[in-house]
Design a protein around this motif. Structure first.
Motif, PDB file in Angstrom:
ATOM      1  N   VAL A 160       0.823  -1.073   0.267  1.00  0.00           N
ATOM      2  CA  VAL A 160      -0.089   0.079   0.035  1.00  0.00           C
ATOM      3  C   VAL A 160       0.853   1.283   0.027  1.00  0.00           C
ATOM      4  CG1 VAL A 160      -1.763   1.362   1.174  1.00  0.00           C
ATOM      5  CG2 VAL A 160      -1.852  -1.247   1.408  1.00  0.00           C
ATOM      6  N   THR A 161       0.889   1.977  -1.134  1.00  0.00           N
ATOM      7  CA  THR A 161       1.565   3.287  -1.337  1.00  0.00           C
ATOM      8  C   THR A 161       0.812   4.485  -1.222  1.00  0.00           C
ATOM      9  OG1 THR A 161       1.609   3.153  -3.575  1.00  0.00           O
ATOM     10  CG2 THR A 161       3.310   2.094  -2.643  1.00  0.00           C
ATOM     11  N   GLU A 162      -0.333   4.500  -1.020  1.00  0.00           N
ATOM     12  CA  GLU A 162      -1.466   5.542  -0.902  1.00  0.00           C
ATOM     13  C   GLU A 162      -2.402   5.195   0.048  1.00  0.00           C
ATOM     14  OE1 GLU A 162      -3.146   8.813  -3.771  1.00  0.00           O
ATOM     15  OE2 GLU A 162      -2.465   6.938  -4.427  1.00  0.00           O
ATOM     16  N   VAL A 288      10.353   0.211  -2.546  1.00  0.00           N
ATOM     17  CA  VAL A 288       9.045  -0.489  -2.856  1.00  0.00           C
ATOM     18  C   VAL A 288       9.043  -1.689  -4.056  1.00  0.00           C
ATOM     19  CG1 VAL A 288       6.984   0.123  -3.940  1.00  0.00           C
ATOM     20  CG2 VAL A 288       7.696   1.557  -2.177  1.00  0.00           C
ATOM     21  N   ARG A 289      10.212  -1.318  -4.821  1.00  0.00           N
ATOM     22  CA  ARG A 289      10.424  -2.517  -5.945  1.00  0.00           C
ATOM     23  C   ARG A 289      11.042  -3.827  -5.090  1.00  0.00           C
ATOM     24  NH1 ARG A 289      12.746   1.873  -8.842  1.00  0.00           N
ATOM     25  NH2 ARG A 289      14.888   1.164  -8.440  1.00  0.00           N
ATOM     26  N   ALA A 290      11.847  -3.403  -4.123  1.00  0.00           N
ATOM     27  CA  ALA A 290      12.325  -4.647  -3.423  1.00  0.00           C
ATOM     28  C   ALA A 290      11.151  -5.184  -2.756  1.00  0.00           C
ATOM     29  CB  ALA A 290      13.552  -4.253  -2.602  1.00  0.00           C
ATOM     30  N   LEU A 291      10.451  -4.688  -2.017  1.00  0.00           N
ATOM     31  CA  LEU A 291       9.506  -5.242  -1.264  1.00  0.00           C
ATOM     32  C   LEU A 291       8.422  -6.044  -2.064  1.00  0.00           C
ATOM     33  CD1 LEU A 291       8.368  -5.844   1.642  1.00  0.00           C
ATOM     34  CD2 LEU A 291       7.059  -3.534   1.266  1.00  0.00           C
ATOM     35  N   ARG A 296       6.740 -11.280  -4.357  1.00  0.00           N
ATOM     36  CA  ARG A 296       6.753 -12.172  -5.467  1.00  0.00           C
ATOM     37  C   ARG A 296       7.396 -13.745  -5.221  1.00  0.00           C
ATOM     38  NH1 ARG A 296       6.775  -7.451  -8.495  1.00  0.00           N
ATOM     39  NH2 ARG A 296       8.911  -7.463  -8.730  1.00  0.00           N
ATOM     40  N   ASP A 297       8.584 -13.476  -4.554  1.00  0.00           N
ATOM     41  CA  ASP A 297       9.420 -14.612  -4.105  1.00  0.00           C
ATOM     42  C   ASP A 297       8.656 -15.462  -3.241  1.00  0.00           C
ATOM     43  OD1 ASP A 297      11.454 -13.875  -5.587  1.00  0.00           O
ATOM     44  OD2 ASP A 297      12.785 -13.145  -4.129  1.00  0.00           O
ATOM     45  N   GLY A 302       2.548  -9.534  -5.379  1.00  0.00           N
ATOM     46  CA  GLY A 302       3.395  -7.964  -5.147  1.00  0.00           C
ATOM     47  C   GLY A 302       2.598  -7.004  -5.575  1.00  0.00           C
ATOM     48  N   GLY A 303       1.411  -7.000  -5.906  1.00  0.00           N
ATOM     49  CA  GLY A 303       0.674  -5.444  -6.384  1.00  0.00           C
ATOM     50  C   GLY A 303       0.625  -4.494  -5.569  1.00  0.00           C
ATOM     51  N   LEU A 304       0.432  -3.280  -6.058  1.00  0.00           N
ATOM     52  CA  LEU A 304       0.154  -2.207  -5.257  1.00  0.00           C
ATOM     53  C   LEU A 304      -1.177  -1.986  -5.058  1.00  0.00           C
ATOM     54  CD1 LEU A 304       2.536   0.386  -7.625  1.00  0.00           C
ATOM     55  CD2 LEU A 304       3.032  -0.890  -5.431  1.00  0.00           C
TER      56      LEU A 304
END
Length: 360
Positions: A160-162, A288-291, A296-297, A302-304
């Motif tokens: 969650v980025t927003e 955020v890309r790493a998380l 996904r791993d 791994g969606g937003l």
């Protein structure tokens, strides 16, 4: 997993609501103990609410990353503090929001805090459900900072980025008392108030379905008058307003500006009880890309995600620090059937561990 479930059952059984300070402290101590010995435990207290910050021994650093968890819950009937394990789920108040996640965060912190080549913090607070000002807000005011913050609120391993801002206000209408048999001799404040609410809801109607828009919930309406045979001379409504960063009338405004705007809109007096800004983190940041890659791993997309509810990330966002929500799965938040989905616990643990080990 059995050890975690035992701790989760004990933690969910604690009725750690805002009106039970001894239970807030008990829940906090349980999770601090879960993180284990050998760490500096910095204790805070504000407004009667305890919180803690854990890190590797020494002076408090500027953290590369912080794991943030709240241990308070909203009120519930007594039976919801008797947790139940059934069909791969843990039912009980706070199971999803967010006691299971807090324990996983404590476990991950214990495992990696000494091995990662940067300062990592575990932030435990007990007032998120009542605004967060005496927990995360207080610690941020006391100089706690980081490059990146992960809040373990439920998200089903999405990032969650927003999230929306939160505004809690009261509308006040006044009139003139009179005998109910002669209403023309009075001025009914309740009718003035309902007309004001109508104007607010005309501007912000209740969406028919999920929408990234400002919403207004009329939470309570009250008058001081208790006699049925009397025209009420006063009336107050309590509103909970959630607004995205794109609302020009609310986002970026201060308390005085918002009160003036709502006063003009409603046509009655307005009191602003609390204001929290919308939260935003850069979805393209390296963290955020790493998380997302770590999710996904662990077998998840791994969606937003955007969340309508406010969270403590706004205290960091206001200081220019990216904070995201990333937690396990479940459902029924604040409801009678709240549960944590236990199938998501180990993937969540793995994703958090992978993420923290990947940070430079």
């Amino acid at each position: 997993m059995d050890d975690l479930l035992d701790a989760a059952v004990r933690l969910v059984a604690i009725p750690s609501t805002a009106d039970r300070p001894e239970c807030l402290q008990k829940a906090l101590d349980l999770v601090v103990d879960r993180a284990g010995p050998g760490f500096t435990v910095e204790r805070f207290r504000s407004g009667g609410k305890p919180s803690a910050l854990l890190y590797a021994p020494g002076r408090r650093p500027a953290f590369r990353a912080i794991l943030n968890a709240h241990l308070d819950v909203v009120p519930a009937p007594a039976e919801q503090f008797r947790p139940v394990l059934r069909d791969g789920r843990l039912y009980g108040r706070g199971a999803q929001d967010m006691k299971v996640a807090a324990l996983v965060m404590a476990d991950v912190f214990r495992s990696v805090a000494r091995e990662v080549p940067y300062p990592l913090g575990l932030q435990l607070v007990t007032d998120e459900e009542v605004g967060g000002y005496d927990g995360t807000g207080h610690q941020v005011q006391r100089g706690v900072t980081a490059d990146f913050v992960v809040i373990g609120e439920q998200s089903g391993l999405q990032v969650v980025t927003e999230s929306k801002g939160i505004l809690q206000v009261r509308l006040h209408a006044t009139g003139k008392a009179a005998h109910a048999a002669y209403p023309w001799l009075g001025d009914n404040a309740v009718l003035r108030l309902t007309a004001a609410l109508g104007r607010v809801l005309d501007r912000y109607p209740v969406p028919a379905a999920e929408a990234w828009a400002t919403t207004v919930t009329v939470a309570r309406v009250e008058t001081a008058g208790r006699a049925v045979n009397q025209v009420p001379a006063d009336a107050t409504a309590w509103l909970d307003i959630r607004f995205p960063a794109g609302d020009p009338a609310l986002a970026g405004r201060d308390v005085a500006q918002i009160a003036a705007y709502l006063r003009d809109l409603a046509g009655v007096e307005v009191s602003v009880d609390s204001l929290g800004a919308p939260h935003h983190a850069d979805p393209d940041s390296s963290e955020v890309r790493a998380l997302r890659a770590a999710a996904r791993d662990a077998g998840y997309p791994g969606g937003l995600l955007r969340k309508h509810g406010a969270a403590d990330g706004r205290f960091y966002s206001a200081r220019g620090v990216d904070a995201v929500i990333f937690g396990p799965g479940g459902d029924g938040q604040h409801g009678p059937d709240e549960y944590a989905d236990l199938a998501t616990v180990e993937p969540y643990r793995a994703a958090l561990t992978t993420f923290l080990r990947s940070l430079q």
